[in-house]
Design a protein around this motif. Structure first.
Motif, mmCIF file in Angstrom:
data_model
loop_
_atom_site.group_PDB
_atom_site.id
_atom_site.type_symbol
_atom_site.label_atom_id
_atom_site.label_comp_id
_atom_site.label_asym_id
_atom_site.label_seq_id
_atom_site.Cartn_x
_atom_site.Cartn_y
_atom_site.Cartn_z
ATOM 1 N N THR A 212 0.171 7.849 -9.618
ATOM 2 C CA THR A 212 0.435 8.524 -10.817
ATOM 3 C C THR A 212 1.901 9.410 -9.991
ATOM 4 N N ALA A 213 1.671 9.823 -8.923
ATOM 5 C CA ALA A 213 2.433 10.561 -7.926
ATOM 6 C C ALA A 213 3.839 9.440 -7.710
ATOM 7 N N GLN A 214 3.282 8.215 -7.390
ATOM 8 C CA GLN A 214 4.463 7.283 -7.390
ATOM 9 C C GLN A 214 5.401 7.144 -8.504
ATOM 10 N N LEU A 215 4.616 7.052 -9.640
ATOM 11 C CA LEU A 215 5.530 6.755 -10.848
ATOM 12 C C LEU A 215 6.291 8.067 -11.135
ATOM 13 N N TYR A 216 5.847 9.162 -10.895
ATOM 14 C CA TYR A 216 6.855 10.468 -11.281
ATOM 15 C C TYR A 216 8.106 10.392 -10.103
ATOM 16 N N LEU A 217 7.748 9.941 -8.968
ATOM 17 C CA LEU A 217 8.736 10.011 -7.953
ATOM 18 C C LEU A 217 9.888 8.843 -8.225
ATOM 19 N N GLY A 218 9.173 7.724 -8.690
ATOM 20 C CA GLY A 218 10.206 6.734 -9.145
ATOM 21 C C GLY A 218 10.995 7.329 -10.209
ATOM 22 N N ILE A 219 10.623 7.951 -11.219
ATOM 23 C CA ILE A 219 11.163 8.628 -12.586
ATOM 24 C C ILE A 219 12.249 9.551 -11.905
ATOM 25 N N CYS A 220 11.781 10.258 -11.035
ATOM 26 C CA CYS A 220 12.701 11.555 -10.610
ATOM 27 C C CYS A 220 14.067 10.702 -9.698
ATOM 28 N N HIS A 221 13.568 9.663 -8.883
ATOM 29 C CA HIS A 221 14.669 9.114 -8.430
ATOM 30 C C HIS A 221 15.748 8.330 -9.069
ATOM 31 N N PHE A 222 15.156 7.906 -10.297
ATOM 32 C CA PHE A 222 15.775 7.078 -11.526
ATOM 33 C C PHE A 222 16.975 8.220 -12.040
ATOM 34 N N SER A 223 16.135 9.350 -12.415
ATOM 35 C CA SER A 223 17.143 10.601 -13.048
ATOM 36 C C SER A 223 18.097 11.086 -12.035
ATOM 37 N N GLU A 224 17.931 10.893 -10.860
ATOM 38 C CA GLU A 224 18.854 11.504 -10.056
ATOM 39 C C GLU A 224 20.000 10.431 -9.518
#
Length: 108
Positions: A26-38
């Motif tokens: 789950t943390a991996q998912l949210y890190l991926g989403i954050c990198h995407f948004s940046e």
């Protein structure tokens, strides 16, 4: 005192040198989403790719959805993005199914 949103917290986590255990999907998912948004698409793809192919991951559809958009932003990623959108479109239980069908039609 202003309460921070999940997005603001997530961006801070991405910016830090915080160590996230690989087993915490789950943390991996949210890190991926954050990198995407940046706009860090290559890094986001690294985080999301393994989750998108993990059929046991409960949030797999979220990983596929975000990965497909990252691939659209990446060089020569349109074909792979369509493949992931198709996986979601063909899953009638996915909350993204109808949206993916529309996106596929727009991309063709």
């Amino acid at each position: 005192f202003k309460q921070k949103t999940a997005y603001e917290i997530g961006v801070r986590l991405v910016g830090s040198e915080m160590c996230i255990r690989d087993s915490d999907k789950t943390a991996q998912l949210y890190l991926g989403i954050c990198h995407f948004s940046e706009g860090h698409y290559a890094t986001a793809i690294k985080y999301l790719n393994s989750l998108a192919i993990d059929t046991d991951f409960e949030q797999r559809d979220d990983a596929i959805w975000n990965l497909a958009f990252c691939l659209l932003k990446a060089d020569d990623g349109k074909k792979n993005a369509i493949s992931y959108f198709t996986v979601c479109a063909n899953n009638s239980q996915s909350s993204y199914s109808q949206k993916c069908k529309k996106i596929i039609d727009l991309l063709k």
